[in-house]
Design a protein around this motif. Structure first.
Motif, PDB file in Angstrom:
ATOM      1  N   ASP A 454       0.927  -1.407   0.089  1.00 14.12           N
ATOM      2  CA  ASP A 454      -0.054  -0.175   0.045  1.00 14.12           C
ATOM      3  C   ASP A 454       0.875   1.287   0.161  1.00 14.12           C
ATOM      4  N   GLN A 457       1.980   1.776  -3.673  1.00 12.22           N
ATOM      5  CA  GLN A 457       0.817   2.365  -4.375  1.00 12.22           C
ATOM      6  C   GLN A 457       0.672   3.676  -4.164  1.00 12.22           C
ATOM      7  N   CYS A 490      -1.253  -7.673  -8.012  1.00 14.69           N
ATOM      8  CA  CYS A 490      -2.078  -7.431  -6.842  1.00 14.69           C
ATOM      9  C   CYS A 490      -3.563  -7.333  -7.150  1.00 14.69           C
ATOM     10  N   TYR A 494      -6.171  -2.885  -6.968  1.00 13.10           N
ATOM     11  CA  TYR A 494      -4.913  -2.270  -6.651  1.00 13.10           C
ATOM     12  C   TYR A 494      -4.529  -1.161  -7.761  1.00 13.10           C
ATOM     13  N   ARG A 738      -1.752  -6.564   1.365  1.00 16.88           N
ATOM     14  CA  ARG A 738      -1.366  -5.032   0.957  1.00 16.88           C
ATOM     15  C   ARG A 738      -0.333  -4.773   2.058  1.00 16.88           C
TER      16      ARG A 738
END
Length: 771
Positions: A454, A457, A490, A494, A738
């Motif tokens: 995460d 991301q 993912c 995602y 995540r």
């Protein structure tokens, strides 16, 4: 005269009524076949023996003398005469074989093998002829006995084998086997032997495996008990002694080479002259003697081989230890620890100053270790899944927990995202598209090991947003390729927002085309040429962008331009509100005032910088306070912008060298010079970058809380009731793709949901869901 050279002459076929004479005739025929088969049998003798067998079994005189009981005389007489013939043949074979036993005592070692094989071949060949000549006995008397369930009755050929086994084999098999083992040992010592002899012995032992319950079937019992078992025992003792001596005098690497040669030799031995049935127990025996007995010293050597990158020797060790149960597990543990240590050392080497660490240097250090040991797994360990798992475990450790990632920081995903950003920007060293694709694949290799996906991301989406807004991507294909890789790793959720960002940019292109047509239709004064501008409409829910953190009054030229666009956009989408992200806007202005230059310079600036510079169209000098009042910019935004102008000598500060602040005066520098015609002044300020990183981490923490809460609610909605510990465990399982949530954080989220009355406490540490 020896049995092998005795000549037998056949008398004429006797009268069928004379039983004794008939048997003597048969005995002479059998002897001729058994002893002088190589001389051949003439047709007259062959037919004479065949006829005598028939006569023996069907003699009328015998029928009348022996008939009794309730069974018909002909049947019973033939039955008795068949039994007599069978017994006479069995007695003959027994006597013949006893003679061979006596002769065998005069032979030893290879001479004994030669004798045994010669007599076995002579005997079994003769048995086939005799079996054919005694077909009448097989077809009638033997079949009838078997049908009546009589035991120890065999067809004539099988009877030959049974007699060999009980009379000769039982007496000589141990001496024969000793001779075989001596020959094999000679071969193991490098001597040349007549291995065809051993193959003949093996075939003989196999042929003698008759099933007592069903003579028509064969077993390997005789071979296994009398050949395989002593052969395996001798093999074990030989290799135990040899390996112990060799290890004492040579290195472990040399011993492994020796063991490999020996194992290959045994495999060849099976193909050359042993029965295929022995292959598995022989492998096990050799593996125990050559590998298991020395597994400890082999494993101790593994670390030395790892430290010195001895790939070929590690492959040799892998091949050997993979042959024994659990032979490789200790190697995998050592390999994992070694890779983890190497990874930590590689990071420590580049992490002299963590704050100044270049993302490329960091990622390259991680990749170098992974590439090195992935090559080792491929070359030496045959890409074995368990060794691959050990590599993955080690990489996961040093990627997520190293000197850069102290105290559980999220530095690895942040640096990886920054490295991806540098690659995907236009300014990225002009790498070839193929090279860029290969590097993106490498980035995904590191991404696979990152636990806090995460974090990656969040940073990646912010950097992608900037690349798209500033049109600084090296290529749309590369951006799409990277998003596809992330989606594959993912899932759709995602990358959903990343893909929507691309869609917004495409929609904005079409919108700009429509705006150009709209703008062209407006009647403008000749001296009021509109600013050449383009606009990007970014969906609030998909773009990780915040409103400006300062007030701002744009210059008149900009105000007119964006006013026209707002009018156009309001006509197309009534009711929508536009929030202008001034901090992301940029443009170009021409410096027509500079002396000693034929071509005016073009300054690439942010909108805030543009607003400052345009003030100098009205006056050559402006005070700090005037600039601040005109632009309404806060000091934390205004000061860095002025600092860049002063540093680049676009503006001159009075007093010189002072930090921007109240009381400063700024003059336009008419003598500005630069080697470049296009001068980029829109340079990110470190304090701004740090602030953005801090904001990103803050956003990550907030998102994590929401993600954990939604996971808890989702689980409880499905289960209705659940133990506290089970809920925590299930929450970790759902979120770990995540990031790896901390148990105290999950407990805090449960407490928040209890307060909000999504959950309730029940008895026995159980939680319930409130609809």
């Amino acid at each position: 005269m020896s049995v092998a050279t005795r000549t037998v002459l056949m008398p004429p076929v006797p009268n069928r009524e004379d039983i004794d004479a008939t048997w003597k005739y048969l005995e002479a025929g059998i002897s001729k076949i058994m002893i002088n088969l190589q001389e051949g049998i003439d047709m007259q003798t062959y037919m004479g023996v065949y006829t005598a067998v028939h006569n023996f079994c069907t003699s009328h005189k015998a029928v009348s003398n022996t008939s009794h009981g309730s069974i018909g005389s002909t049947h019973r007489g033939a039955h008795l005469l068949g039994e007599d013939l069978y017994q006479n043949l069995m007695t003959y074979l027994s006597n013949y074989l006893k003679g061979l036993v006596e002769i065998s005592k005069t032979h030893t070692d290879e001479a004994l093998l030669t004798f045994y094989i010669r007599e076995w071949d002579r005997y079994t060949t003769a048995a086939k002829y005799i079996n054919h000549l005694f077909r009448y006995l097989n077809r009638h008397w033997v079949k009838r006995e078997l049908d009546e369930g009589k035991k120890n009755i065999y067809d004539v050929y099988t009877l030959h084998l049974v007699q060999w086994r009980t009379t000769l084999f039982s007496e000589v098999h141990e001496k024969v086997m000793d001779a075989v083992l001596k020959m094999v040992e000679k071969q193991r010592h490098g001597e040349t032997i007549e291995h065809g002899q051993i193959k003949s012995i093996v075939n003989s032992f196999v042929s003698l495996g008759l099933d007592e319950a069903d003579p028509t079937k064969s077993t390997l019992d005789v071979y296994r008990f009398n050949f395989e078992r002593p052969f395996l025992e001798a093999t074990k003792l030989f290799y135990q002694a040899e390996s112990k001596e060799f290890v004492a005098e040579n290195s472990i690497v040399e011993y492994m080479k020796k063991a490999e040669i020996r194992l290959d030799e045994e495999e060849e031995r099976v193909a050359m002259y042993l029965h295929p049935d022995i292959i598995l127990p022989l492998r096990k025996t050799c593996n125990n003697a050559l590998i298991s007995d020395h597994s400890l010293i082999l494993r101790d050597e593994f670390q030395v081989l790892l430290d010195n990158d001895r790939y070929e020797d590690m492959q040799r060790m892998y091949n050997l230890l993979s042959r024994i149960p659990d032979g490789l597990e200790p190697l995998r543990a050592k390999f994992e620890a070694h890779v983890r240590k190497a990874g930590l050392a590689a990071v420590a080497k580049v992490a002299v100053d963590a704050d100044k660490l270049e993302p490329k240097v960091y990622v390259d250090a991680l990749l170098e270790i992974h590439t090195q040991y992935q090559g080792l797994v491929k070359q030496a360990f045959k890409d074995e899944p368990e060794f691959t798992r050990s590599l993955d475990n080690a990489c996961r450790e040093f990627v997520n927990r190293n000197q850069i990632c102290k105290s559980g920081s999220n530095k690895s995903p942040e640096l990886l995202a920054k490295y991806a950003d540098t690659l995907l920007k236009k300014s990225a060293s002009g790498a070839e598209e193929n090279d860029l694709e290969a590097t993106l694949v490498q980035i995904m290799t590191v991404f696979k090991y990152i636990e806090d996906k995460d974090v990656f991301q969040k940073f990646y989406s912010r950097m992608l947003a900037r690349r798209l807004v500033h049109t600084s991507s090296s290529s749309d294909d590369a951006e799409t390729s990277m998003i596809s890789k992330l989606k594959e790793a993912c899932g759709y959720e995602y990358t959903n927002k990343l893909q929507r960002m691309f869609q917004d940019m495409q929609i904005s292109k079409d919108l700009n085309s429509g705006f150009k047509e709209f703008e062209a239709g407006l009647i403008e004064p000749e001296d009021a040429k509109p600013v050449d501008a383009s606009y990007a409409i970014l969906g609030t829910g998909f773009w990780p962008l915040n409103p400006p953190n300062t007030d701002f009054t744009p210059p008149a030229e900009i105000s007119k331009a964006y006013g026209r666009f707002q009018t156009f956009y309001g006509q197309k989408h009534s009711g929508r509100k536009l929030t202008w992200l001034w901090q992301l806007c940029k443009g170009e202005v021409k410096a027509n005032y500079c002396k000693n230059t034929k071509t005016p310079y073009t300054f690439q600036v942010s909108t805030y910088q543009m607003a400052i510079l345009l003030l100098f169209n009205e006056s050559d000098k402006n005070s700090y306070d005037d600039i601040k009042k005109a632009t309404q910019l806060q000091a934390d935004v205004l000061d860095p912008a002025l600092g860049i102008f002063v540093k680049a000598k676009v503006l001159l500060s009075n007093p010189d060298g002072e930090k921007p602040g109240p009381g400063n005066m700024y003059h336009l520098n008419y003598d500005f010079k630069s080697k470049k015609i296009r001068v980029n002044l829109n340079i990110p300020v470190k304090s701004e970058q740090k602030q953005e990183v801090d904001e990103t981490h803050k956003t990550i923490e907030e998102d994590r809380k929401l993600l954990m809460q939604s996971a808890i609610v989702r689980i409880m909605k499905a289960r209705k009731k659940m133990k506290h510990t089970q809920l925590v465990s299930e929450c970790i399982n759902q979120i770990r793709t995540r990031f790896v949530p901390k148990i105290p954080d999950i407990k805090k989220c449960i407490d928040i949901l209890l307060e909000k009355e999504y959950l309730e406490r029940l008895e026995d540490d159980e939680l319930g869901y409130l609809a």
